[in-house]
Every structure is written in C-alpha cells, then in structure tokens.
Design an enzyme around this catalytic site. Structure first.
Site, PDB file in Angstrom:
ATOM      1  N   CYS A  21       0.825  -1.195   0.000  1.00 22.02           N
ATOM      2  CA  CYS A  21       0.000   0.000   0.000  1.00 22.02           C
ATOM      3  C   CYS A  21       0.860   1.246   0.000  1.00 22.02           C
ATOM      4  O   CYS A  21       2.075   1.192  -0.177  1.00 22.02           O
ATOM      5  CB  CYS A  21      -0.918   0.003   1.235  1.00 22.02           C
ATOM      6  SG  CYS A  21      -1.876  -1.521   1.440  1.00 22.02           S
TER       7      CYS A  21
ATOM      8  N   LEU B 245      -3.713  -1.648  -1.612  1.00 21.49           N
ATOM      9  CA  LEU B 245      -3.654  -2.681  -2.639  1.00 21.49           C
ATOM     10  C   LEU B 245      -4.004  -3.985  -1.928  1.00 21.49           C
ATOM     11  O   LEU B 245      -3.229  -4.482  -1.106  1.00 21.49           O
ATOM     12  CB  LEU B 245      -2.254  -2.756  -3.257  1.00 21.49           C
ATOM     13  CG  LEU B 245      -2.061  -3.761  -4.404  1.00 21.49           C
ATOM     14  CD1 LEU B 245      -2.899  -3.369  -5.620  1.00 21.49           C
ATOM     15  CD2 LEU B 245      -0.586  -3.853  -4.793  1.00 21.49           C
TER      16      LEU B 245
ATOM     17  N   ASP C  83      -2.738  -9.316   8.244  1.00 19.10           N
ATOM     18  CA  ASP C  83      -1.445  -9.219   8.918  1.00 19.10           C
ATOM     19  C   ASP C  83      -1.284  -7.862   9.595  1.00 19.10           C
ATOM     20  O   ASP C  83      -0.516  -7.720  10.547  1.00 19.10           O
ATOM     21  CB  ASP C  83      -0.292  -9.481   7.949  1.00 19.10           C
ATOM     22  CG  ASP C  83      -0.330  -8.601   6.708  1.00 19.10           C
ATOM     23  OD1 ASP C  83      -1.381  -8.026   6.403  1.00 19.10           O
ATOM     24  OD2 ASP C  83       0.706  -8.501   6.024  1.00 19.10           O
TER      25      ASP C  83
ATOM     26  N   GLY D 181       3.134  -3.133   3.246  1.00 14.89           N
ATOM     27  CA  GLY D 181       4.009  -4.293   3.225  1.00 14.89           C
ATOM     28  C   GLY D 181       3.281  -5.580   3.539  1.00 14.89           C
ATOM     29  O   GLY D 181       2.059  -5.675   3.437  1.00 14.89           O
ATOM     30  N   GLU D 182       4.052  -6.570   3.936  1.00 16.02           N
ATOM     31  CA  GLU D 182       3.508  -7.872   4.304  1.00 16.02           C
ATOM     32  C   GLU D 182       4.303  -8.430   5.484  1.00 16.02           C
ATOM     33  O   GLU D 182       5.539  -8.355   5.495  1.00 16.02           O
ATOM     34  CB  GLU D 182       3.607  -8.874   3.145  1.00 16.02           C
ATOM     35  CG  GLU D 182       2.924  -8.450   1.867  1.00 16.02           C
ATOM     36  CD  GLU D 182       1.412  -8.429   1.953  1.00 16.02           C
ATOM     37  OE1 GLU D 182       0.863  -9.061   2.897  1.00 16.02           O
ATOM     38  OE2 GLU D 182       0.778  -7.789   1.092  1.00 16.02           O
TER      39      GLU D 182
END
Length: 633
Positions: free
Chosen positions: A2, A50, A99, A75-76
């Site tokens: 994002c 996103l 997450d 991020g992830e």
C-alpha cells in the site's frame, strides 16, 4: 502492499485533513483498491490500499479493541499466521484475518520488541493514544521505503517523497551533500535524499515521535560472527531449508503470485519452489531489449518457464518504448540514480501488473553471496595492498591504466593499492573520482562540501564499524547489503512496481537467510574466482548444473547505442544547453570534454554522462518547475 502517509503536529494543533487528503491522492498508484484516514488531535493518518491479504476485512486504518491504537501499514508480515496463533494464546481477540492487525496486537503484547519478531517487508505508522506517541518503523533490509521531514511545527511522513511535497511549505532544494554521494556511489545513502531536509528512515530502524520531539533507534542488532562449526554438507542442507521456508512464507496471499523470471539461477530456483508450493502453473514475466542480443535473457527464460510448466509472458522493449518512459521514470523514482537499468524494472512491472498483484523476485542473492565482480576485487585487494607502494603506484599502475578500458574493472583494480579499507571501498564504488569532481564542480558547490567533512566516508564507516575485525570481503558484503541494496536496487524495484500497483517480494532477503549467509566464512561465498559458491552448490538440488553454472548475464540494455542515436538529443538538451540546470552545479567545459571523449571513443563515459542527464531531468521535474505532485504529466 500500500501507500501510507500522515502528519503529526508537535504543538498539539489539529492535523490538517486537507493536507492528508492531498498526500493520499499523490500515492493513489500504490493502492488503487481503497483508501482510509484517521484523525485525532495532532495526528492524521492516511492510507491507500492494494488488497492482497484479507480482501474483505483488511481495510485501513485498523484499530485495536478499545480504539487506543491506530495503524496504517505498507508491506507484508509473512509469519503473521504463526504470530497470530501465539497472540491468541495470550488472550488477544482479532476482528480480521489481516497481517496488519497482527502488528497492533504484537505491539500491545511486546512493545517495541515486536519489531524483531516480524519476518516481512514493512513500513508502518502506529498511533498510541495512551502514550500520545507515533511509532514509525521500517523492515530489516529496507525493502519498503519511508520518508519524513519536519516543516515548521509538524512532521510529515509518506511512502514516497511525492506525498511529502504536497505540503506547499516544504522547500524544494538540492542537498549538495547528497549530490556528492550521487556522483560517487551513483545513489544516495540513508538517511539522506536528494532533497534538502527530506530524510529516509534507515532500514531496521524505528522512530518515536511525540510533543517532546523525535528519537530514532536501530532494532535489528545483528552483527556477523563467523561460524566454523559445521561441514559444507550441513551448511548446504541448512541453507536449502531456509530458502524453501522463505518461499513457502512469501507465497502467502489471497491473490495469485507471479515471478520475475530471468535466465539466471536465483529466479530459476524460485520458479522451481513456487511450482512446488502453488500446486499449479506459475505466471512468469521477462523482458528483453531490441539491439540487446548480447544480454537478452528472453530465450533462456522462456526455456526455464517451459521446464517448469509456467504460464510465460515476455516483452521486447524498443528505443521508442524506453524513450517514452525515460523522463517519467524520474517521476516514479523521485531521485536520480546512476543506473542505466533502472527504467527496465518498470517494463517487467508493467507486464506483471496486468495479470497479478504480487510477484516474487530473485533480488538480494548477489550482495550477501559475493555475486558481483567488485567482490573479487575486495578479496584480491588484501594481498595487493601489501605490495610495496613504489610498485603499485608506479609500473603496475601504468600497466593497469593502459591494459583495461572497462570502467568497472578499472575502478576495482585501482582500488586495490589502497591500504585503508573504507577508502578502498569508496574507490571501488566511485563513479567520479575526487580529481574529476575537483574539475567539474562549481566553486560554490566545492565550498559547501568542504564544510561537510568527508560525508561519504562517515556514512560508509558507520556501517562498516559493525564488522570491524572481520575480513575485507565480509565487510564489503555487509556494507553492500545495507547500502547499495536498499538505497539503489530495492528502491528502484519498489517505486517502479508500485507505479504499476504491483507488490514485489524478495525471498533471498528473509532476515534468517541474510544472518545465515553473513555468518559463513568468506570461502563459502567466494571460492577462488567463483562467487556465490555455497549458494550454487545448494541450488543443484532444484536446477541442473548447466543452469547453475552458466555465465551470468546482467540486466543490461543497449542504452549507449540509443544515446548515440534516437536519444542523442538528451545530451544536447540536458548537458550542453546554456540554460540547463547542470550549469549551476557543474563546469560546462568539463561536461563538454567527457561527452566529446565518449563520442570519439577515447574513453567509456556512459555512466558519467547518464547520471548527469538524469540529474538534469530530475531537477527540471522536481526543483526548477515545482510541478504539483498530483500529476505525473
């Protein structure tokens, strides 16, 4: 993946909703699937989404149970499932499967220590109402960017500089110290940027912001300690397990995951493992260049894709495609880089983003594993630097000057006679030598730099001090992984992929892998003249030796040929024009000299010319014109 942004008012005044809305708009390409905001007194948070994990419930900002914590996240967190189970056992209650919410509860449970528990790529902003503190944090290797600046009584932060430049009070000035870094290293080291006053939060660091001010600290305290307690076979098996698990974790997604595929072993082994864990065909993407037959990887990549039954897409980039994007790529990157290949990442992102939202990349396997020719120079330099100075500064230097026209090779060879390790590294990296900069920089620039001390040396020395006492190769690989990688290659991959609303993941930069590799004796990385020694031995498990030990091809393009042909006007428009911005900073006579020498074949100055063209285009877009950031036109 994002875009995040926000404002904090040190004086307690309400954060501007209009400003945060403009910042979000400037980041819309990073998150076309949704947006959100949070305001409470002095804090304003903005988000563009996103959607990749928890497509229905993962909208941001996300709050904890009592609303006292608010987060926006880019991020992830790959190990979020394991962390979630651990937090549930501690009694935490979750309302989403995302997450992002795991970060909130991890902060509740472990405080700032939570950062070391995350395996992922991240940049986030977390507002703690009880403490009246804002926490900003960035992942271990700096895969995700985070910029900030202080303007008057407010702090602004964003995933991209464009978000910060929305503020009309934010000055647009060249940081001359960073210009010196650009001319030397071909990129700008964290925490600086090319914009005076705008900073990057360094990788593996966090910032706590409150009415009292700001403090920045490092949370990843890892420093290598060379191990000699295992056999080569044991090390290979351990590394294979780590790579498999990194790919397994990074395949986690609620949308399909593709792969940037070259002809090389790094993306090749990712394809083998992704095929195993996906249980179906993986979508792969490759680009090549017209007039780039010597370095094109399309044929070999296509064969790799066929070998593993992948759905393959490729694109051949011509000079018209490249030139059409050439100036736009400075808008995406936001800073000039001395890299002819930076724009290439846009095209592989372009074709990937049409079919997937997530792609894996083999980036990050060269820096820790000694995959570049300069790493061989670092190894050889230890012996060379012990030779008598009358020999290395005399006949040997003359021989080298006459024998090698390759600019990269000459840099490496000339650095070997330097006994001081930090200075040797700078010589290996240097594009423009100190002698060249003395001739090319305007007197006012040199005067400003003279009051700065040796900024580049100080910045590199800060990283190198973590590995004092280790061998020169290990030290250089450590510095490369924390400087060249995040501030150049990873930045390019993030900006060009997010320009196409695509998330790129890098399994070889799993922190567990980096720590393992950095603990190995240097002979397992560079054995004789062969780089990535143990890495390649381990990959024999999944790839045939003919692929593992094939000659490496760089991600090159025929830009030199294009600059002599269809793109020749950039030299005249950007470097030789009397009205060009470069004339403010550089001596026109020197620029004319290197252009003439290059075009007459009296030296290879492609990179020298290229970085000046990019600086001019960047200056026109961001400094001279002061273009509103809401438009890339």
């Amino acid at each position: 993946m994002c875009g995040i942004c926000g404002v904090f008012q040190f004086d307690g005044a309400p954060a501007s909703r209009e400003l945060v809305a403009g910042m979000r708009l400037a980041l819309r390409h990073r998150g076309p699937d949704g947006e959100g905001e949070f305001f409470q007194g002095p804090i304003g948070l903005g988000h563009r989404r996103l959607s990749i994990i928890d497509l229905e419930g993962g909208a941001q900002p996300i709050a904890n149970e009592d609303g006292k914590l608010q987060i926006v996240f880019n991020g992830e967190i790959y190990n979020f499932i394991e962390l979630r189970e651990e937090l549930l056992a501690h009694g935490h209650v979750f309302k989403t499967r995302s997450d992002t919410e795991v970060i909130l509860h991890a902060y509740e449970q472990w405080g700032l220590d939570c950062l070391s528990r995350f395996n992922g790529i991240f940049a986030f902003a977390l507002w703690d109402e009880n403490r009246k503190e804002l926490l900003l944090a960035r992942d271990h290797l700096g895969v995700k960017p985070l910029y900030y600046t202080r303007v008057g009584k407010r702090l602004l932060f964003a995933s991209e500089i464009k978000g910060i430049l929305v503020d009309p009070e934010c000055p647009r000035e060249v940081d001359v110290k960073s210009l010196d870094q650009l001319l030397t290293l071909r990129y700008v080291l964290s925490p600086d940027t090319m914009f005076r006053g705008i900073k990057k939060l360094p990788p593996a660091h966090f910032m706590v912001v409150s009415a009292e001010g700001m403090r920045i600290e490092k949370y990843w305290k890892w420093t290598p300690k060379i191990r000699r307690d295992a056999s080569e076979r044991e090390l290979i098996e351990t590394y294979q397990e780590l790579v498999e698990d990194a790919v397994r974790l990074q395949m986690r997604s609620d949308v399909p995951v593709g792969l940037w595929l070259s002809s090389g072993i790094d993306s090749g082994v990712l394809l083998a493992l992704m095929t195993k864990y996906a249980g179906k065909s993986v979508h792969t993407f490759t680009i090549g260049f017209e007039d780039g037959e010597k370095s094109n990887e399309t044929t070999a990549a296509r064969a790799l894709a066929e070998r593993f039954g992948a759905r393959h897409t490729e694109m051949i980039v011509g000079p018209e495609d490249y030139e059409a994007y050439f100036e736009r790529h400075l808008w995406d990157l936001e800073e000039p880089l001395g890299s002819e290949t930076a724009a290439a990442f846009y095209f592989v992102s372009l074709i990937s983003g049409r079919d997937v939202k997530v792609a894996l990349s083999g980036q990050g396997a060269d820096e820790p594993w000694a995959g570049y020719p300069r790493h061989l120079g670092a190894k050889l330099s230890s012996a060379y630097s012990r030779l008598p100075r009358f020999l290395t500064d005399g006949p040997l230097k003359t021989i080298l000057e006459k024998s090698f026209s390759n600019e990269k090779l000459r840099r490496g060879l000339f650095s070997m006679s330097e006994p001081d390790l930090t200075t040797r590294f700078i010589k290996i990296y240097s594009l423009y030598t100190p002698e060249a900069k003395a001739r090319m920089l305007q007197p006012w620039v040199q005067e400003e730099l003279s009051g700065n001390g040796n900024g580049i040396r100080t910045a590199l020395r800060r990283l190198q001090s973590d590995v004092d006492g280790l061998d020169p190769l290990t030290q250089m690989l450590y510095v490369d992984t924390r400087a060249n990688l995040p501030d150049d290659l990873l930045m390019v991959a993030d900006k060009t992929s997010m320009a196409n609303s695509l998330e790129v993941r890098v399994p070889f930069l799993d922190p567990r892998i980096v720590e393992f590799v950095e603990s190995l004796p240097p002979e397992y990385k560079l054995r004789g003249f062969r780089g990535k020694y143990l890495h390649k031995k381990a990959l024999e498990k999944w790839l045939p030796k003919s692929i593992v030990y094939q000659k490496k091809k760089g991600f090159d393009n025929p830009i030199d040929k294009w600059l002599r042909g269809s793109m020749r006007h950039y030299i005249g428009d950007c470097l030789l024009s009397e009205t060009a911005a470069v004339n403010t900073y550089f001596e026109r006579s020197y620029i004319r000299e290197i252009v003439a020498r290059h075009e007459q074949g009296r030296g290879n100055y492609l990179r020298h010319i290229f970085v000046l063209i990019l600086f001019e285009l960047w200056h026109q877009r961001f400094i001279s014109a002061g273009m509103p950031v809401g438009s890339a036109a």
